[in-house]
Design a protein around this motif. Structure first.
Motif, PDB file in Angstrom:
ATOM      1  N   GLU A  83       0.814  -1.220   0.000  1.00  0.00           N
ATOM      2  CA  GLU A  83       0.000   0.000   0.000  1.00  0.00           C
ATOM      3  C   GLU A  83       0.850   1.274   0.000  1.00  0.00           C
ATOM      4  O   GLU A  83       0.534   2.234  -0.695  1.00  0.00           O
ATOM      5  CB  GLU A  83      -0.930  -0.007   1.221  1.00  0.00           C
ATOM      6  N   VAL A  84       1.941   1.270   0.744  1.00  0.00           N
ATOM      7  CA  VAL A  84       2.793   2.472   0.795  1.00  0.00           C
ATOM      8  C   VAL A  84       3.887   2.457  -0.274  1.00  0.00           C
ATOM      9  O   VAL A  84       4.684   3.386  -0.364  1.00  0.00           O
ATOM     10  CB  VAL A  84       3.425   2.692   2.196  1.00  0.00           C
ATOM     11  N   GLY A  85       3.928   1.399  -1.074  1.00  0.00           N
ATOM     12  CA  GLY A  85       4.842   1.363  -2.201  1.00  0.00           C
ATOM     13  C   GLY A  85       6.257   0.895  -1.890  1.00  0.00           C
ATOM     14  O   GLY A  85       7.182   1.186  -2.653  1.00  0.00           O
ATOM     15  N   HIS A  86       6.436   0.123  -0.822  1.00  0.00           N
ATOM     16  CA  HIS A  86       7.771  -0.365  -0.476  1.00  0.00           C
ATOM     17  C   HIS A  86       8.058  -1.763  -1.043  1.00  0.00           C
ATOM     18  O   HIS A  86       9.210  -2.152  -1.189  1.00  0.00           O
ATOM     19  CB  HIS A  86       7.972  -0.401   1.035  1.00  0.00           C
ATOM     20  N   LYS A 105      11.843   0.504  -5.689  1.00  0.00           N
ATOM     21  CA  LYS A 105      12.963   1.453  -5.580  1.00  0.00           C
ATOM     22  C   LYS A 105      12.871   2.198  -4.243  1.00  0.00           C
ATOM     23  O   LYS A 105      13.861   2.326  -3.525  1.00  0.00           O
ATOM     24  CB  LYS A 105      12.931   2.434  -6.763  1.00  0.00           C
ATOM     25  N   ALA A 106      11.668   2.669  -3.902  1.00  0.00           N
ATOM     26  CA  ALA A 106      11.480   3.366  -2.612  1.00  0.00           C
ATOM     27  C   ALA A 106      11.779   2.425  -1.445  1.00  0.00           C
ATOM     28  O   ALA A 106      12.407   2.820  -0.460  1.00  0.00           O
ATOM     29  CB  ALA A 106      10.059   3.918  -2.508  1.00  0.00           C
ATOM     30  N   GLY A 107      11.333   1.177  -1.550  1.00  0.00           N
ATOM     31  CA  GLY A 107      11.596   0.196  -0.502  1.00  0.00           C
ATOM     32  C   GLY A 107      13.078  -0.103  -0.372  1.00  0.00           C
ATOM     33  O   GLY A 107      13.604  -0.216   0.738  1.00  0.00           O
ATOM     34  N   GLU A 112      18.166   0.363   2.549  1.00  0.00           N
ATOM     35  CA  GLU A 112      19.575   0.764   2.613  1.00  0.00           C
ATOM     36  C   GLU A 112      19.841   1.793   3.711  1.00  0.00           C
ATOM     37  O   GLU A 112      20.967   1.888   4.201  1.00  0.00           O
ATOM     38  CB  GLU A 112      20.032   1.280   1.250  1.00  0.00           C
ATOM     39  N   MET A 113      18.813   2.538   4.115  1.00  0.00           N
ATOM     40  CA  MET A 113      18.983   3.475   5.238  1.00  0.00           C
ATOM     41  C   MET A 113      18.855   2.764   6.581  1.00  0.00           C
ATOM     42  O   MET A 113      19.528   3.128   7.543  1.00  0.00           O
ATOM     43  CB  MET A 113      17.955   4.607   5.145  1.00  0.00           C
ATOM     44  N   ILE A 114      17.996   1.753   6.652  1.00  0.00           N
ATOM     45  CA  ILE A 114      17.756   1.065   7.923  1.00  0.00           C
ATOM     46  C   ILE A 114      18.852   0.065   8.266  1.00  0.00           C
ATOM     47  O   ILE A 114      19.213  -0.092   9.436  1.00  0.00           O
ATOM     48  CB  ILE A 114      16.372   0.374   7.925  1.00  0.00           C
TER      49      ILE A 114
END
Length: 155
Positions: A83-86, A105-107, A112-114
């Motif tokens: 739903e949120v696009g991850h 890509k957003a996920g 990569e940040m987490i």
């Protein structure tokens, strides 16, 4: 209370499954607070993202097996992440009945940040143990995992 009653009484503070569960939940919650504040992800959603990032094309059933999450928790986490696009779901090219999950890509960007945050939290936790203790902990965890799940590796 008789000696026999004392022997059969369950003391949670001494009961290994309880202690492991509380420790695991406490550690997970501490890390989860970091990525919940920053990225709005639940523990379950991050676990799904972490497994999907590690094994692109994995199925929901396989995620449940690898994380020991129940089907409902996996399903809800996947639905929220789609739903949120991850995460995106694709039909397998080799088996049209199988759905495969991939980070978008957003996920991937969030993953990569987490990852450094999670690895830093692990490092800080493990710093409380000497190198020998860390090795011993790993050996003991392997033995307990093999005993708890003799038919298939837990990790």
């Amino acid at each position: 209370m008789s000696d026999e009653e004392k022997k059969t009484r369950l003391r949670l503070r001494e009961f290994l499954p309880y202690r492991l569960s509380v420790l695991s939940n406490t550690v997970s919650r501490g890390i989860a607070n970091l990525y919940d504040r920053e990225f709005g992800l639940t523990i379950w959603q991050w676990r799904v993202m972490a497994v999907t990032g590690d094994a692109p094309g994995i199925s929901a059933t396989e995620i449940g097996q690898r994380t020991a999450m129940d089907k409902v928790a996996v399903s809800r986490a996947i639905a929220g992440l789609i739903e949120v696009g991850h995460i995106e779901r694709k039909t397998s090219e080799s088996d049209g009945r199988r759905s495969e999950l991939f980070l978008t890509k957003a996920g991937q960007d969030i993953y990569e940040m987490i990852v450094p945050i999670a690895l830093d939290a692990e490092r800080k936790l493990m710093e409380t143990l000497s190198s020998d203790e860390q090795d011993q902990l790993n050996r003991l965890m392997q033995k307990l995992a093999a005993s708890a799940s003799p038919d298939r590796p837990l990790w």
